[in-house]
Design a protein around this motif. Sequence first.
Motif, PDB file in Angstrom:
ATOM      1  N   LEU A 226       1.039  -0.477   0.151  1.00 35.52           N
ATOM      2  CA  LEU A 226       0.106   0.144  -0.256  1.00 35.52           C
ATOM      3  C   LEU A 226       0.663   1.099  -0.145  1.00 35.52           C
ATOM      4  O   LEU A 226       1.286   0.950   0.846  1.00 35.52           O
ATOM      5  CB  LEU A 226      -1.116  -0.395   1.176  1.00 35.52           C
ATOM      6  CG  LEU A 226      -1.983   0.868   0.867  1.00 35.52           C
ATOM      7  CD1 LEU A 226      -2.935   0.511   0.343  1.00 35.52           C
ATOM      8  CD2 LEU A 226      -3.017   0.833   2.423  1.00 35.52           C
ATOM      9  N   THR A 227       0.591   2.428  -0.923  1.00 37.68           N
ATOM     10  CA  THR A 227       1.212   3.549  -0.484  1.00 37.68           C
ATOM     11  C   THR A 227       0.340   4.233  -1.058  1.00 37.68           C
ATOM     12  O   THR A 227      -0.815   4.016  -1.825  1.00 37.68           O
ATOM     13  CB  THR A 227       1.869   3.376  -2.138  1.00 37.68           C
ATOM     14  OG1 THR A 227       3.447   4.162  -1.020  1.00 37.68           O
ATOM     15  CG2 THR A 227       2.403   3.133  -3.008  1.00 37.68           C
ATOM     16  N   ASP A 228       0.559   5.990  -1.225  1.00 35.38           N
ATOM     17  CA  ASP A 228      -0.444   6.852  -1.357  1.00 35.38           C
ATOM     18  C   ASP A 228       0.685   7.609  -2.934  1.00 35.38           C
ATOM     19  O   ASP A 228       1.300   7.508  -2.783  1.00 35.38           O
ATOM     20  CB  ASP A 228      -0.635   8.283  -0.546  1.00 35.38           C
ATOM     21  CG  ASP A 228       0.471   8.795   0.019  1.00 35.38           C
ATOM     22  OD1 ASP A 228       1.789   8.515  -0.131  1.00 35.38           O
ATOM     23  OD2 ASP A 228      -0.008   9.460   0.569  1.00 35.38           O
ATOM     24  N   VAL A 229      -0.596   8.128  -3.866  1.00 35.70           N
ATOM     25  CA  VAL A 229       0.130   8.438  -4.541  1.00 35.70           C
ATOM     26  C   VAL A 229       0.082  10.400  -4.453  1.00 35.70           C
ATOM     27  O   VAL A 229      -0.984  10.832  -4.356  1.00 35.70           O
ATOM     28  CB  VAL A 229      -0.638   8.274  -6.356  1.00 35.70           C
ATOM     29  CG1 VAL A 229      -0.502   8.512  -7.406  1.00 35.70           C
ATOM     30  CG2 VAL A 229      -0.588   6.407  -6.108  1.00 35.70           C
ATOM     31  N   THR A 230       1.229  10.520  -5.095  1.00 37.10           N
ATOM     32  CA  THR A 230       0.672  12.039  -4.477  1.00 37.10           C
ATOM     33  C   THR A 230       2.205  12.718  -5.947  1.00 37.10           C
ATOM     34  O   THR A 230       2.027  12.661  -7.158  1.00 37.10           O
ATOM     35  CB  THR A 230       2.013  12.695  -3.375  1.00 37.10           C
ATOM     36  OG1 THR A 230       3.205  11.454  -2.832  1.00 37.10           O
ATOM     37  CG2 THR A 230       0.821  12.231  -2.145  1.00 37.10           C
ATOM     38  N   GLY A 231       3.023  13.623  -5.324  1.00 39.24           N
ATOM     39  CA  GLY A 231       4.051  13.928  -5.947  1.00 39.24           C
ATOM     40  C   GLY A 231       5.061  13.478  -6.804  1.00 39.24           C
ATOM     41  O   GLY A 231       5.379  14.149  -8.327  1.00 39.24           O
ATOM     42  N   PHE A 232       5.653  12.926  -7.229  1.00 42.57           N
ATOM     43  CA  PHE A 232       6.079  11.453  -7.849  1.00 42.57           C
ATOM     44  C   PHE A 232       5.520  10.679  -9.248  1.00 42.57           C
ATOM     45  O   PHE A 232       5.513  10.422  -9.503  1.00 42.57           O
ATOM     46  CB  PHE A 232       7.395  10.347  -7.367  1.00 42.57           C
ATOM     47  CG  PHE A 232       7.838  11.239  -6.814  1.00 42.57           C
ATOM     48  CD1 PHE A 232       8.111  12.876  -6.922  1.00 42.57           C
ATOM     49  CD2 PHE A 232       8.765  10.227  -5.834  1.00 42.57           C
ATOM     50  CE1 PHE A 232       9.219  12.819  -5.946  1.00 42.57           C
ATOM     51  CE2 PHE A 232       9.255  10.266  -4.758  1.00 42.57           C
ATOM     52  CZ  PHE A 232       9.733  12.016  -4.543  1.00 42.57           C
ATOM     53  N   GLY A 233       3.837  11.489  -9.321  1.00 45.27           N
ATOM     54  CA  GLY A 233       2.577  11.370 -10.039  1.00 45.27           C
ATOM     55  C   GLY A 233       2.441   9.054  -9.772  1.00 45.27           C
ATOM     56  O   GLY A 233       3.385   8.677  -8.740  1.00 45.27           O
ATOM     57  N   LEU A 234       1.618   8.248 -10.776  1.00 46.89           N
ATOM     58  CA  LEU A 234       1.449   6.939 -10.891  1.00 46.89           C
ATOM     59  C   LEU A 234       2.536   6.019 -10.776  1.00 46.89           C
ATOM     60  O   LEU A 234       2.542   5.394  -9.950  1.00 46.89           O
ATOM     61  CB  LEU A 234       0.190   7.277 -11.188  1.00 46.89           C
ATOM     62  CG  LEU A 234      -0.098   4.978 -11.519  1.00 46.89           C
ATOM     63  CD1 LEU A 234      -0.279   4.867  -9.907  1.00 46.89           C
ATOM     64  CD2 LEU A 234      -0.749   5.143 -12.193  1.00 46.89           C
ATOM     65  N   LEU A 235       3.621   6.678 -12.232  1.00 44.20           N
ATOM     66  CA  LEU A 235       4.603   6.028 -12.881  1.00 44.20           C
ATOM     67  C   LEU A 235       5.983   5.963 -11.434  1.00 44.20           C
ATOM     68  O   LEU A 235       6.449   4.836 -11.522  1.00 44.20           O
ATOM     69  CB  LEU A 235       5.077   6.364 -13.809  1.00 44.20           C
ATOM     70  CG  LEU A 235       4.605   5.964 -14.939  1.00 44.20           C
ATOM     71  CD1 LEU A 235       4.918   6.486 -15.956  1.00 44.20           C
ATOM     72  CD2 LEU A 235       4.035   4.609 -15.041  1.00 44.20           C
ATOM     73  N   GLY A 236       5.955   7.421 -10.674  1.00 47.91           N
ATOM     74  CA  GLY A 236       7.087   7.117  -9.265  1.00 47.91           C
ATOM     75  C   GLY A 236       6.620   6.237  -8.661  1.00 47.91           C
ATOM     76  O   GLY A 236       8.386   5.513  -8.373  1.00 47.91           O
TER      77      GLY A 236
END
Length: 349
Positions: A226-236
């Motif tokens: 599990l992780t959240d998607v923030t400034g690095f975008g989905l791919l990051g």
Amino acid sequence: MTPTPDYKLTQYSHGAGCGCKIAPAVLDQMLHTSIAQPHYDKLLVGNASRDDAAVYDIGGGQAVISTTDFFMPIVDDAHDFGRIASANAISDVYAMGGRPLLAIAVLGWPVDKLPPEVARRVLEGARSICAEAGIPLAGGHSIDSPEPIFGLAVTGMVDIINLKQNDTATAGSELYLTKPLGVGILTTAQKKGILREEDAAIAPAQMMQLNKIGAELSKLAAVTALTDVTGFGLLGHLAEVCEGSRLTAEIDFLKVPRIAAAEPYLRQGSIPGGTSRNWASYGHKVGPIGDEQRAWLCDPQTSGGLLVCVAPEGRETVLAVFAQHGLTLESFGRLRAHEAHEAWVQVGA
């Protein structure tokens, strides 16, 4: 909320939201050290895994979660800015499968440019989101700074047995995303002055949604990472999951959740600067990809959704939890064994 009269906060900062984050490659250079670091037996999660928060074992099967997140305004309205920044910071606790306990405010304010009452509105917004999360805004620290900055340091708790990390995914796990992509595209359109009035509330409404579902997903063994998607975008963030778990992701671009209203602004060139910085940092970890796919998948998200890795045998149980939170989601990809010399993420369609 209507914008604070005569004070449009985005005009006072050079960056916006999680798009302010330092590019992953640059951050790696900053964090690199040749100095031997002491080992802490009780530190369950630290810098090594690039996870969402630090986790410390306090005994009795429980651990403390500690995190902080702050940025410059991504919306003009002060109250909404406080709400978005707070939801974004609290999300890191939910992304570890934990429950937040309390928050401390981090405020930088250009006192020569913006009056105290505008900062008060930011703090009021923060208090309102903390109340939704069931926690107090218990204090904080402020400085005089050239640009407005706001965020929270958040403390949470988790039963260690329920702790979720970003490097524990298993082969065969299916990928789900709890919020659609496109926030960066919409907020950039706002800064460009091309955002239509009927679309103005879409991004703020999504960014103010708490990721409370993370605390429930943590109890499910089928959720392998599990992780959240923030400034690095989905791919990051997906690449971090893959590298940490030593797996390759195969994703179907057409199934990735996206905000439909953002599409016309993308065609008008509404692409955040953070998108190109993201790609420059981790593009070598991704297989062949088109320009449109890159614009969506590298789009910096602020207070984005949770990226959930689910073992297929537990799919129905996880989908039922999604449904309880009003989410009708389908998998946009799966993880498989990683082969030497191949990209960590493969994008299809």
